[in-house]
Design a protein around this motif. Structure first.
Motif, short mmCIF file in Angstrom:
data_model
loop_
_atom_site.label_atom_id
_atom_site.label_comp_id
_atom_site.label_asym_id
_atom_site.label_seq_id
_atom_site.Cartn_x
_atom_site.Cartn_y
_atom_site.Cartn_z
N GLN A 115 0.82 -1.21 0.00
CA GLN A 115 0.00 0.00 0.00
C GLN A 115 0.85 1.26 0.00
OE1 GLN A 115 -2.40 -0.37 3.49
NE2 GLN A 115 -3.87 -1.79 2.56
N THR A 116 1.89 1.26 0.81
CA THR A 116 2.70 2.47 0.99
C THR A 116 3.88 2.55 0.03
OG1 THR A 116 4.12 1.43 2.66
CG2 THR A 116 2.10 2.53 3.44
N GLU A 118 6.71 1.61 0.85
CA GLU A 118 7.87 1.89 1.71
C GLU A 118 8.23 0.66 2.54
OE1 GLU A 118 9.53 4.46 1.26
OE2 GLU A 118 8.17 5.89 0.33
N CYS A 120 8.50 -1.75 5.44
CA CYS A 120 7.65 -2.02 6.60
C CYS A 120 8.21 -3.21 7.36
CB CYS A 120 6.22 -2.31 6.14
SG CYS A 120 5.48 -0.96 5.19
N ILE A 238 7.26 1.81 9.85
CA ILE A 238 7.54 2.18 8.47
C ILE A 238 8.72 3.13 8.51
CG2 ILE A 238 6.67 3.24 6.35
CD1 ILE A 238 3.85 2.67 7.28
N GLU A 253 0.02 10.79 6.02
CA GLU A 253 -0.21 9.76 5.01
C GLU A 253 0.09 8.33 5.48
OE1 GLU A 253 1.46 10.67 1.15
OE2 GLU A 253 1.49 12.82 1.62
N LEU A 254 1.19 8.15 6.20
CA LEU A 254 1.61 6.80 6.55
C LEU A 254 1.09 6.33 7.90
CD1 LEU A 254 5.34 6.82 5.33
CD2 LEU A 254 3.29 6.05 4.10
N GLN A 257 -2.33 4.43 8.00
CA GLN A 257 -2.24 3.09 7.43
C GLN A 257 -1.50 2.15 8.37
OE1 GLN A 257 -1.50 3.02 2.98
NE2 GLN A 257 -0.91 5.15 3.39
#
Length: 277
Positions: A115-116, A118, A120, A238, A253-254, A257
């Motif tokens: 989803q990100t 990035e 995780c 993250i 934003e992160l 989530q």
């Protein structure tokens, strides 16, 4: 000059364990040899191993001979220096393959990564550190390499503070007081009262944010994983570079989530109990 996270303590001794008739001293010494190796000491001779472990030369000779015979250590070329072998991975890999929390968390951490876009990670506590036990990396620029098994302090990491924020204040303070609170960068918070204030903020927000407190150029946000009783089991984080992200954007934003992913893992792990640490 910043401190080196690779120089962290690598073992936790249970109080009074060495006094028990069940305690196998030879086994403990052999394991201390294996855990002496790390990024700052990838290869060592007998004298260096003795200095790294605090064991005498005779004990080191016997331990190294045994570990070499079993295939866990090997000489570096024709020298008198030793390195870990691929066989040594068996010890840690066994945990990764059998830990129920990792199995339940991996699908959600992987989905968060997708989803990100990035990096995780799932981290579990050990002593006053957090240990990387699952990692899904970003395909984008990531200047910092953190391998599975890497240990970083609780007090100055997003995952660590998220974990501590789920503990009673007295218990969290105990962890803080027992930590070797080194300033890894100019931004590292080491004062106990400031750390408690940050834990209170994390408890309210549901996540913890750090900016360049352990690695220059790194921003990380962490959220705790708890069981049905609210006991902290682990944390998800993250990690992003400051070259691509600003702290306020990470929060906007992160963080939402991440919190949702941590809740999903908590639901999947609700029947689990914290391990003895």
């Amino acid at each position: 000059m910043s401190a080196d996270p690779s120089n962290l303590m690598r073992s936790v001794t249970t109080p009074d364990a060495e006094e028990s008739p069940l305690y196998v001293t030879a086994l403990a010494k052999g394991l201390s040899v294996l855990t002496a190796f790390g990024p700052s000491r990838p290869a060592m001779n007998l004298l260096e191993l003795a200095e790294a472990t605090g064991l005498n030369k005779s004990t080191i000779q016997r331990s190294v001979f045994t570990l070499e015979a079993m295939g866990y250590l090997a000489r570096e070329g024709g020298s008198k220096r030793y390195r870990l072998t691929v066989k040594s991975l068996e010890i840690g890999t066994g945990y990764l393959q059998t830990a129920e929390l990792i199995e339940r968390a991996n699908p959600f951490v992987q989905q968060l990564n997708r989803q990100t876009g990035e990096s995780c990670n799932l981290l579990e506590p050990w002593g006053t550190d957090m240990v990387y036990v699952a990692r899904f990396t970003s395909h984008k620029e990531m200047p910092i390499h953190v391998p599975i098994g890497q240990r970083l302090p609780m007090y100055c990491t997003a995952a660590g503070r998220a974990y501590l924020s789920a503990l009673p204040t007295e218990a969290a303070m105990s962890y803080i007081e027992r930590s070797n609170r080194v300033a890894y960068t100019a931004h590292t918070v080491t004062d106990p009262e400031q750390l408690l204030a940050l834990l209170r903020r994390a408890r309210t927000d549901g996540f913890s944010l750090i900016t360049e407190e352990i690695y220059v150029g790194d921003i990380a946000v962490g959220a705790c994983v708890v069981n049905a009783d609210g006991q902290p089991l682990a944390a998800i984080n993250i990690s992003v570079p400051s070259s691509r992200w600003r702290p306020e954007d990470v929060i906007a934003e992160l963080a939402p989530q991440l919190v949702n992913a941590a809740r999903a893992v908590s639901s999947a792990a609700k029947g689990l109990k914290p391990q003895a640490r």
